[in-house]
Design an enzyme around this catalytic site. Structure first.
Site, PDB file in Angstrom:
ATOM      1  CG  PHE A  47      60.609 -47.503  71.116  1.00  0.00           C
ATOM      2  CD1 PHE A  47      60.610 -48.806  70.637  1.00  0.00           C
ATOM      3  CD2 PHE A  47      59.701 -47.158  72.099  1.00  0.00           C
ATOM      4  CE1 PHE A  47      59.720 -49.755  71.142  1.00  0.00           C
ATOM      5  CE2 PHE A  47      58.809 -48.104  72.621  1.00  0.00           C
ATOM      6  CZ  PHE A  47      58.817 -49.396  72.134  1.00  0.00           C
ATOM      7  NE  ARG A  48      66.275 -45.875  71.957  1.00  0.00           N
ATOM      8  CZ  ARG A  48      65.573 -46.887  72.449  1.00  0.00           C
ATOM      9  NH1 ARG A  48      64.968 -47.742  71.632  1.00  0.00           N
ATOM     10  NH2 ARG A  48      65.440 -47.065  73.752  1.00  0.00           N
ATOM     11  CD  GLN A 118      65.271 -55.140  71.096  1.00  0.00           C
ATOM     12  OE1 GLN A 118      65.810 -54.302  71.811  1.00  0.00           O
ATOM     13  NE2 GLN A 118      65.469 -55.179  69.791  1.00  0.00           N
ATOM     14  CB  ILE A 120      55.247 -54.824  73.950  1.00  0.00           C
ATOM     15  CG1 ILE A 120      55.022 -53.447  73.292  1.00  0.00           C
ATOM     16  CG2 ILE A 120      56.498 -54.823  74.797  1.00  0.00           C
ATOM     17  CD1 ILE A 120      54.894 -52.292  74.270  1.00  0.00           C
ATOM     18  CB  CYS A 146      48.506 -55.588  91.503  1.00  0.00           C
ATOM     19  SG  CYS A 146      48.897 -54.379  92.769  1.00  0.00           S
ATOM     20  CB  CYS A 149      49.338 -57.397  96.004  1.00  0.00           C
ATOM     21  SG  CYS A 149      47.968 -57.369  94.833  1.00  0.00           S
ATOM     22  N   GLY A 209      65.079 -54.839  62.161  1.00  0.00           N
ATOM     23  CA  GLY A 209      64.323 -53.689  62.670  1.00  0.00           C
ATOM     24  C   GLY A 209      64.614 -53.308  64.093  1.00  0.00           C
ATOM     25  CB  THR A 210      66.469 -54.000  66.750  1.00  0.00           C
ATOM     26  OG1 THR A 210      66.872 -53.521  68.042  1.00  0.00           O
ATOM     27  CG2 THR A 210      67.542 -54.942  66.206  1.00  0.00           C
ATOM     28  CB  SER A 211      68.228 -48.737  67.505  1.00  0.00           C
ATOM     29  OG  SER A 211      67.743 -48.977  68.835  1.00  0.00           O
ATOM     30  CD  GLU A 236      69.484 -46.325  62.562  1.00  0.00           C
ATOM     31  OE1 GLU A 236      69.818 -45.163  62.287  1.00  0.00           O
ATOM     32  OE2 GLU A 236      68.855 -46.639  63.596  1.00  0.00           O
TER      33      GLU A 236
HETATM   34  N1  APR Z   1      62.637 -51.225  57.892  1.00  0.00           N
HETATM   35  C1  APR Z   1      63.881 -51.386  58.415  1.00  0.00           C
HETATM   36  N2  APR Z   1      64.292 -50.781  59.547  1.00  0.00           N
HETATM   37  C2  APR Z   1      63.405 -49.971  60.166  1.00  0.00           C
HETATM   38  C3  APR Z   1      62.100 -49.737  59.681  1.00  0.00           C
HETATM   39  C4  APR Z   1      61.726 -50.417  58.489  1.00  0.00           C
HETATM   40  N3  APR Z   1      60.512 -50.285  57.954  1.00  0.00           N
HETATM   41  N4  APR Z   1      61.471 -48.871  60.533  1.00  0.00           N
HETATM   42  C5  APR Z   1      62.363 -48.574  61.509  1.00  0.00           C
HETATM   43  N5  APR Z   1      63.524 -49.225  61.286  1.00  0.00           N
HETATM   44  C6  APR Z   1      64.738 -49.240  62.121  1.00  0.00           C
HETATM   45  C7  APR Z   1      65.157 -47.896  62.654  1.00  0.00           C
HETATM   46  O1  APR Z   1      66.033 -47.253  61.734  1.00  0.00           O
HETATM   47  C8  APR Z   1      65.879 -48.298  63.936  1.00  0.00           C
HETATM   48  O2  APR Z   1      67.236 -48.624  63.675  1.00  0.00           O
HETATM   49  O3  APR Z   1      64.416 -50.028  63.249  1.00  0.00           O
HETATM   50  C9  APR Z   1      65.147 -49.562  64.377  1.00  0.00           C
HETATM   51  C10 APR Z   1      64.171 -49.317  65.515  1.00  0.00           C
HETATM   52  O4  APR Z   1      64.914 -48.961  66.650  1.00  0.00           O
HETATM   53  P1  APR Z   1      64.147 -48.498  67.970  1.00  0.00           P
HETATM   54  O5  APR Z   1      63.111 -47.503  67.624  1.00  0.00           O
HETATM   55  O6  APR Z   1      65.212 -48.145  68.980  1.00  0.00           O
HETATM   56  O7  APR Z   1      63.382 -49.816  68.452  1.00  0.00           O
HETATM   57  P2  APR Z   1      63.995 -51.055  69.229  1.00  0.00           P
HETATM   58  O8  APR Z   1      65.396 -51.331  68.770  1.00  0.00           O
HETATM   59  O9  APR Z   1      63.018 -52.150  69.144  1.00  0.00           O
HETATM   60  O10 APR Z   1      64.026 -50.489  70.759  1.00  0.00           O
HETATM   61  C11 APR Z   1      64.507 -51.370  71.743  1.00  0.00           C
HETATM   62  O11 APR Z   1      63.894 -49.795  73.468  1.00  0.00           O
HETATM   63  O12 APR Z   1      62.304 -48.324  74.209  1.00  0.00           O
HETATM   64  C12 APR Z   1      62.855 -49.555  74.419  1.00  0.00           C
HETATM   65  O13 APR Z   1      61.823 -51.452  75.321  1.00  0.00           O
HETATM   66  C13 APR Z   1      61.805 -50.604  74.195  1.00  0.00           C
HETATM   67  O14 APR Z   1      61.957 -52.733  73.070  1.00  0.00           O
HETATM   68  C14 APR Z   1      62.281 -51.351  72.963  1.00  0.00           C
HETATM   69  C15 APR Z   1      63.785 -51.138  73.030  1.00  0.00           C
END
Ligand code: APR
Length: 278
Positions: A47-48, A118, A120, A146, A149, A209-211, A236
């Protein structure tokens, strides 16, 4: 500032020490938390991330702001942008990565306590992680209903509509149909609230793999007991990870970090062949 008063489990902040901890039987209840970063290698944008992230590439949808595409209020008035995106993201054409398979390997070895994802894209499930060990905190494309309903909508008709890029409507009340993905403005599944306390029972945590920018999911790492190693596999540093004595930061591509840990555990061949056999 690191908290030096807490009990320290790892001899040093390294994957070697994490591997020793696992091999010594110190990690029998591994908790894994994943985000979109473990699926970028599968071809699904996160996403980011600055240029490649979804939110940087939605200009063609003329949204008031990027996250509107997943906002329940905006969806009610303008469902088309979500369904344009759904056509691209719909599960089925993507393939689990080495990171997904590593989680399935942990489960196969009886070490996976629970996975909070997180994502989908259902790729953890596709990689072989048992469904009863997965909490899909933000829902998934697996089912749909829906939004008025709440009548469930047939899977086959949903596939048809999504792949054709059409907006499916409820057969009962003509309301908008939406996959059971948690939109901004919607509550997380009860299962997340019921199981979030599992974080306090973990004896090793892998965050991949999450921010860690969306709550309440982002609050999970803070619920981990002091002295329980928290290992971050991410491009990061995020979520204050690294502040505790037992935090290990494996910054960079998550598949590369996971392969490094698998090597140190002696699980590399098993991991690669499990991935190839999928
Ligand atoms: N290896 C390691 N890290 C990675 C890689 C990779 N190949 N690709 C991306 N990243 C890191 C990015 O640097 C970032 O820190 O994964 C992270 C992804 O962060 P987001 O894009 O924010 O995704 P996520 O944390 O899953 O977002 C959380 O936000 O939009 C909502 O509901 C949506 O579940 C999602 C939630």
């Amino acid at each position: 500032v690191s908290d030096d008063t807490a009990p320290v489990t790892l001899r040093e902040r390294s994957l070697d020490a994490v591997a020793d901890h696992i091999q010594a039987g110190g990690a029998k209840n591994v908790l894994v938390m994943t985000g979109a970063g473990i699926s970028t290698a599968a071809g699904i944008p996160d996403f980011r991330s600055k240029d490649t992230g979804l939110y940087a590439n939605l200009a063609r949808l003329n949204l008031p702001y990027a996250e509107a595409v997943f906002d329940i209020g905006y969806f009610r008035d303008h469902p088309e942008p979500f369904y344009i995106l759904a056509q691209e993201l719909y599960p089925g054409k993507f393939y689990p990565t080495i990171s997904h398979v590593f989680i399935a390997l942990l489960a196969a070895k009886g070490l996976l306590f629970h996975l909070f994802t997180q994502n989908i894209d259902t790729l953890e499930r596709r990689a072989g992680v048992p469904g009863d060990k997965i909490v899909e905190a933000h829902g998934s494309f697996a089912t749909q209903r829906c939004i008025d309903c709440k009548t469930p909508y047939p899977d086959d008709k949903m596939h048809e509509h999504v792949l054709a890029g059409n907006v499916p409507r409820c057969e009962e009340c003509n309301g908008l149909v939406k996959p059971d993905i948690v939109f901004f403005g919607e509550a997380l599944p009860d299962e997340f609230r019921e199981k979030a306390h599992y974080a306090a029972a973990a004896d090793l945590v892998l965050i991949m793999g999450t921010s860690l920018s969306v709550h309440p999911f982002a609050g999970l790492p803070g619920m981990i007991r002091e002295g329980v190693p928290r290992v971050l596999f991410n491009m990061e540093r995020v979520g204050g990870l690294g502040a505790r004595s037992d935090d290990v930061l494996e910054l960079g591509d998550c598949d590369a970090g996971i392969r490094k840990l698998a090597d140190k555990l002696g699980w590399r061949d098993e991991l690669e062949s499990k991935w190839r056999e999928l």
